[in-house]
Every structure is written in C-alpha cells, then in structure tokens.
Scaffold this motif. Structure first.
Motif, PDB file in Angstrom:
ATOM      1  N   PHE A   1      -9.433  87.254   4.078  1.00 33.98           N
ATOM      2  CA  PHE A   1      -9.866  86.905   2.726  1.00 33.98           C
ATOM      3  C   PHE A   1      -9.681  85.405   2.501  1.00 33.98           C
ATOM      4  O   PHE A   1      -8.563  84.893   2.564  1.00 33.98           O
ATOM      5  N   LEU A   2     -10.769  84.694   2.252  1.00 33.89           N
ATOM      6  CA  LEU A   2     -10.730  83.245   2.123  1.00 33.89           C
ATOM      7  C   LEU A   2     -10.353  82.821   0.710  1.00 33.89           C
ATOM      8  O   LEU A   2     -10.911  83.306  -0.272  1.00 33.89           O
ATOM      9  N   ALA A   3      -9.392  81.907   0.623  1.00 31.38           N
ATOM     10  CA  ALA A   3      -9.008  81.297  -0.654  1.00 31.38           C
ATOM     11  C   ALA A   3      -8.709  79.832  -0.377  1.00 31.38           C
ATOM     12  O   ALA A   3      -7.559  79.442  -0.203  1.00 31.38           O
ATOM     13  N   PRO A   4      -9.751  78.984  -0.311  1.00 29.19           N
ATOM     14  CA  PRO A   4      -9.536  77.588   0.106  1.00 29.19           C
ATOM     15  C   PRO A   4      -8.765  76.741  -0.897  1.00 29.19           C
ATOM     16  O   PRO A   4      -8.175  75.730  -0.526  1.00 29.19           O
TER      17      PRO A   4
ATOM     18  N   ASP B   1     -14.797  74.459   2.431  1.00 33.05           N
ATOM     19  CA  ASP B   1     -13.406  74.217   2.038  1.00 33.05           C
ATOM     20  C   ASP B   1     -13.314  72.872   1.319  1.00 33.05           C
ATOM     21  O   ASP B   1     -13.077  71.830   1.932  1.00 33.05           O
ATOM     22  N   PRO B   2     -13.514  72.873   0.009  1.00 34.35           N
ATOM     23  CA  PRO B   2     -13.485  71.611  -0.735  1.00 34.35           C
ATOM     24  C   PRO B   2     -12.167  70.859  -0.621  1.00 34.35           C
ATOM     25  O   PRO B   2     -12.125  69.647  -0.860  1.00 34.35           O
TER      26      PRO B   2
ATOM     27  N   MET C   1     -11.904  63.964  -7.308  1.00 31.05           N
ATOM     28  CA  MET C   1     -11.142  63.587  -6.116  1.00 31.05           C
ATOM     29  C   MET C   1     -11.599  64.396  -4.899  1.00 31.05           C
ATOM     30  O   MET C   1     -11.795  63.860  -3.803  1.00 31.05           O
ATOM     31  N   VAL C   2     -11.773  65.696  -5.112  1.00 29.97           N
ATOM     32  CA  VAL C   2     -12.082  66.620  -4.030  1.00 29.97           C
ATOM     33  C   VAL C   2     -13.488  66.416  -3.488  1.00 29.97           C
ATOM     34  O   VAL C   2     -13.696  66.394  -2.263  1.00 29.97           O
ATOM     35  N   TYR C   3     -14.458  66.268  -4.384  1.00 27.62           N
ATOM     36  CA  TYR C   3     -15.849  66.262  -3.948  1.00 27.62           C
ATOM     37  C   TYR C   3     -16.423  64.876  -3.665  1.00 27.62           C
ATOM     38  O   TYR C   3     -17.346  64.745  -2.878  1.00 27.62           O
TER      39      TYR C   3
ATOM     40  N   ASP D   1      -4.327  73.577   9.692  1.00 33.80           N
ATOM     41  CA  ASP D   1      -5.436  74.446  10.080  1.00 33.80           C
ATOM     42  C   ASP D   1      -5.296  75.725   9.269  1.00 33.80           C
ATOM     43  O   ASP D   1      -4.342  76.481   9.455  1.00 33.80           O
ATOM     44  N   LYS D   2      -6.226  75.968   8.380  1.00 34.24           N
ATOM     45  CA  LYS D   2      -6.065  77.079   7.439  1.00 34.24           C
ATOM     46  C   LYS D   2      -6.243  78.447   8.081  1.00 34.24           C
ATOM     47  O   LYS D   2      -6.102  79.467   7.403  1.00 34.24           O
ATOM     48  N   ARG D   3      -6.492  78.483   9.368  1.00 37.76           N
ATOM     49  CA  ARG D   3      -6.427  79.768  10.059  1.00 37.76           C
ATOM     50  C   ARG D   3      -4.973  80.226  10.182  1.00 37.76           C
ATOM     51  O   ARG D   3      -4.689  81.429  10.175  1.00 37.76           O
TER      52      ARG D   3
END
Length: 602
Positions: free
Chosen positions: A280-283, A385-386, A422-424, A448-450
């Motif tokens: 489940f992705l939650a960046p 992944d912003p 900032m993010v984008y 590494d978000k894995r």
C-alpha cells in the motif's frame, strides 16, 4: 587428527534452538565432531572461542554476485560479512542461457553493464556453470536460471510481446535444460525495461508447472515493485510500464497479487517474494503506526494467510533503508532517463546538460518532462512520489554546508513558500542551481521507500530473510567500482551485519537464535541447498565465528568497503577464508547444484 578445533564456542546451530557451549572439530570440508565434555582430540590448529558465537555460514538468498563473479571471483564483500553461500541469478537477471548472440550482447554487456568485463563464451546454462567452475571462487554459488536470459535466447530482441506457441515450447525447453544442469529454480522480473515484462500469465503458468513438477523453487521481482508510470506509446523502459494507468497507485498491490495467484495454482512449488515491500503506497510523510498497519496487512494477505493454508511461501528484504544505493553524481542521475526521450536524448552528456541548465527556458521544459512521469531518478519517480527530494543526501560537494543534508533540507534553506510549492517546484529549481554551481556534486539515495520504515516490521515475520541484492566486489573498493554502474553500495559489505545488529541485537525484534535460523537453515531449506545451513556432524564446514558484542558496521558512502567488525573467522568448505577479521584470499567455494534435501535435525 582434526584440521581445526574450535574450543568453548557458544554454538547457534541454525535450527532456532537455544545456543549451547561445545567444541567443534573440522576435518577436510566437513564438520567432523561436536564435543561437550569429552577428552578433546588433537588438531593442527586450535581456536579458542570462549564467549563467542559459532554459527553456520550465512546464506544470501538474493544476490547478483554471479554477474560480476568472473571479474571479482573472491566475493570478498560476501566473506567479510559471513556469507559463505550466495544464491545468484535473481530478479530474472542471470547471464545464461545465451543462445541468441544479439540479445546476449544487448542484455549482458549492455543492460547488465558488463561490457569490457565479460566475454560471453557460453551458450547453455550448463556451459555457464562449467565456465564458473574453471576458476576458483570465494563463496559457494547456488545458481538460479533467469527468465530474461531464457526469453531472450528464444525471442531475441523481439521480446516486447507475448510469446507464440512455438516460442513457449522453446522457452519451457530451456528452463528444463537449466534445471537438468543443476539450477535450483528460476527467478523472473515483471518490471519494465527487461525481457520478462511482456511475458503473459499463460507463459508464467507453464513455467511454474514445470518448476513444481521438478520439486523446484521460484522467486519473483513482482510487477510494479518500483515507482513507475504508464507508457503512452507502447514502449517500456526503466520507470515506464505497459499497463493500466491505475497501477500507478495499485500496481504494487496487483503485482504481489499476481504472484500469489500464480503460486496458488502450483501448491507444491516453493515460492519467494523478492525484496517484499509494502503493498500500500503512502508517499506523503506519515507515522510509524500507520506504516506498521499497512505492513501487517501486507504480510497477513500475501504471506501468513497462504502459509496457513499450506503454501510454501517466503520473502526476502533489504535490511536497511539505504537499500542498494551507492554514491552517484547528481548530474548523472538527472541525465539517465533523458536517453529515452526524443527531445532530451541529446542532453545526456554531463557538460551539455550542465550548460543547458543555465538557460531558464530549458529548465522549464525539463521540469515538464520530469513531472510527466516518464522520468525516473535512481529508484524514485518524482511523478509518483512528490516527496522524492527528502530521499537524497549530499556527501561530496564544493560547498561543505551541503554535506549530510537532503535536497529538501537545502531547498528549505534557500527558498520560502508553502509545502506544496517546495515539493513540486522549488526543489527542482534548487537542484538545477546546485548542478550548475557544482557539476561534480555527489549524493546517494538514503531513503529508499521500499525499505524505509519497513525493515524491522517485515523481518519480525518468521518467513522473512535478509539479503544483499549485490554484485561481487573486492576487499578494498573505490566508491565508483561497480560493474553494474550504480556506484558501490555500503550495503554490499554490511547487509548481514546490519540485520544482526539492527534487527536482532539492538532492535530486539527477534532472538539471536531466530536471526541465525533465517539466514542458515531456513534459507537452505527454501532454496533446496543440501548439507549446509546447520551445525551438525557430517555437514559441510561452512562456519562463522563472531564476537557478538563487537559486531558492528559503518555506513560511509565515500568509503563503501569499510569492513564490518566482530566477524573473527569464516570457514568455506573447511578452509579459512577470513582469519582474525582479515581475508586470507583462500578461494574454496564451489558451484552447487540441486540435490535432494532432507531435514538433518529434529
């Protein structure tokens, strides 16, 4: 007379049972004696081990050491961390068979970055194994056959489609040929950029059935394992897949589900998720409690529930959030994905890209491309992944104030604005400025978000095992020494030590005995490796003697080969490969082949 007598060791035998004190004798390539209180036999060398742990040699279940083994046959980075056997050919990335010369040049020399290192002098899988047997190697090599090489041998460079009936028959025949030659099983990858991406379920089901019939093993780099974006022109390459747009969000879940549905149709087949990640992705930033809840659901759904129904399912995990990242030049990372675009492919040379970034209009066009989803930075796609700028840390810079800061840290120092800005936007402006100011600027993917926030929780599951995911490297290595062209990762030298220290000794997630069981007996049983992974009389003398309290590691991206501490001796097939913490460079590893295996303990 024994060759070696290891006295007064605390033996952790690999079964998960409580450690016990004993003397262990080695003669030839075998464990010859385990003695408690009896009179000790004579030995050519006696090693006093009071207060220290003696374990079976570690088995690295997910390695890419086979690819670079002809270049660095010593496997020094494996031996230094106690690995005496590695399982090679993972992620579908084995180098054999090689029947199609055009594909093999493209795949092995190009995609696997071995041009100038390897001369492809084999065709069949058996010929590859004979080639490896022709020179001495440090650790033992348990081979898997990679699906990419099989598919490419049959379909050549025309692999971006579903195989015909005739091709399927040939693909199945080459898998059988590899199993006959001694492969322990097959690995495959469904992610884009490689030959396996377009294999349909029909093809995989045929191969799974043969593997089940042969009592074999399959491991999967599942579809959508990494962040990526859907193709709009039918092409697939690193970061861009052929498939449904919705899989930007649901792809990782669907990839795990696909593998589970496949192995459930072949219930006697032993199966393993390669580098299992959160389904489940939650960046966006979130709490550890939220991450744990998603990880628990992932393990329940894809591991625990099928295991409870009798399926032989396991998984492996990279044991640190830095993953397999090494230090890289920032301009290199920025340029890598430009090669796939018609407009930007002429800007991949560093000098050209740096000069172009001085032009504001070029910057604006590049921003649009980066946000299009077709661009991937190392393991991360900024479009999916912003918060990617939180994941890269600077380690070499003219401006020393940048050191050990993330791109987002620097962005906040240099600019103002709301978080979304900032993010984008701001992080890209700052990144471009930094490259122009210092074209030699270097960073590493430190989040590494894995694995980020996930390692401890995943390895709390008894079916999970750590692995290195790494090539073979020499004892002393420059940070750029990597045949696979992504810098030399510190994890290549420290993965098993990080696991034992962070998850076990300090993290107290699992006991010492359980931690050793995962990387010895369980690993051997899963893959089908006979006579190893357990300390018992008559077993192969693959052993590790360690000072548990001194066990430690250093993460230094500029000096990635900094050796771990606490590993005192490593034996491979009865020979000392590491003595008092120093490599002996005695190469006594063997090419192992699939044999029948039975439990050798109660």
């Amino acid at each position: 007379m024994l060759d070696y007598l290891i006295k007064n060791a605390m033996v952790v035998d690999g079964t998960g049972k409580a450690a016990y004190q004993a003397h262990v004798g080695v003669k030839g390539d075998r464990i010859a004696a385990i003695i408690a209180d009896e009179t000790l036999p004579e030995a050519k060398k006696v090693i006093e081990a009071e207060g220290q742990l003696l374990t079976p040699g570690f088995i690295d279940v997910h390695s890419h050491a086979d690819v670079s083994l002809p270049v660095y046959p010593g496997g020094d980075n494996s031996i230094m961390q106690g690995v005496t056997t590695f399982v090679g050919g993972n992620c579908g990335m084995g180098v054999a068979p090689a029947y199609n010369e055009e594909f093999s040049r493209f795949y092995v020399l190009g995609q696997l970055q071995m041009k100038g290192y390897l001369n492809i002098c084999w065709k069949s899988f058996g010929e590859w194994l004979d080639y490896v047997r022709s020179f001495p190697i440090g650790p033992n090599y348990a081979p898997l056959v990679g699906h990419n090489a099989i598919r490419g041998s049959v379909m050549g460079l025309d692999y971006n489609r579903v195989a015909t009936d005739e091709e399927l028959e040939k693909i199945n025949s080459l898998l059988k040929e590899a199993l006959d030659a001694g492969a322990f099983g097959m690995s495959y990858s469904s992610d884009p950029g490689f030959a396996g991406h377009c294999a349909d379920l029909r093809e995989l089901k045929i191969l799974f059935k043969l593997l089940e019939e042969r009592g074999s093993y399959v491991t999967a780099h599942t579809r959508h394992h990494q962040n990526q974006w859907p193709s709009d022109d039918g092409r697939h390459y690193y970061g861009v897949y052929v498939g449904e747009p919705g899989d930007v969000l649901c792809g990782r879940y669907h990839g795990l589900l696909e593998f589970m549905e496949l192995f459930k149709e072949t219930p006697k087949l032993t199966a393993c998720y390669s580098h299992l990640t959160n389904a489940f992705l939650a960046p966006m930033p979130h709490s550890q409690a939220m991450e744990n809840a998603m990880l628990d659901e992932t393990m329940c759904m894809f591991v625990d529930e099928p295991a409870a129904k009798g399926y032989k399912i396991y998984f492996n995990v990279l044991p640190h959030q830095n993953s397999l990242s090494g230090i890289r030049k920032v301009v290199y990372d920025l340029s890598l994905s430009l090669a796939y675009d018609k407009e930007f492919k002429n800007y991949t040379e560093a000098d050209i890209l740096v000069n172009s970034l001085k032009d504001q209009s070029f910057r604006e066009k590049l921003k649009v491309y980066i946000k299009s989803g077709k661009f991937k930075m190392n393991m991360i796609s900024p479009a999916t992944d912003p918060y990617w700028a939180d994941c890269f840390t600077f380690f070499t810079a003219k401006d020393e104030s940048l050191l050990n800061k993330t791109l987002m840290d620097v962005t906040k120092e240099r600019t103002d604005g709301p978080t979304a800005e900032m993010v984008y936007t701001n992080c890209l402006d700052v990144l471009f400025d930094l490259i122009v100011e210092d074209p030699d600027l270097e960073w590493a993917l430190t989040c590494d978000k894995r694995e980020y926030m996930a390692t401890d929780r995943l390895l709390s599951n008894r079916r999970g095992m750590p692995m290195t995911d790494s090539p073979s490297f020499p004892e002393k290595s420059d940070k750029w020494l990597s045949p696979m062209d992504y810098g030399n990762p510190p994890l290549s030298y420290t993965a098993m030590i990080r696991y034992l220290v962070d998850v076990c000794r300090e993290g107290k997630v699992i006991s010492t005995e359980e931690a050793i069981r995962r990387i010895t007996t369980q690993a051997a049983e899963m893959v089908g490796i006979a006579e190893r992974g357990y300390i018992g009389e008559g077993m192969k003398a693959d052993l590790v003697l360690m000072d548990w309290e001194k066990l430690n590691y250093v993460i230094d991206f500029n000096n990635p080969s900094t050796p771990p501490t606490g590993i005192r001796y490593v034996f491979v097939n009865g020979n000392v490969a590491l003595e008092e913490g120093r490599l002996t460079h005695v190469l006594s590893g063997e090419v192992l082949t699939k044999q029948s295996i039975q439990k050798v303990y109660d």
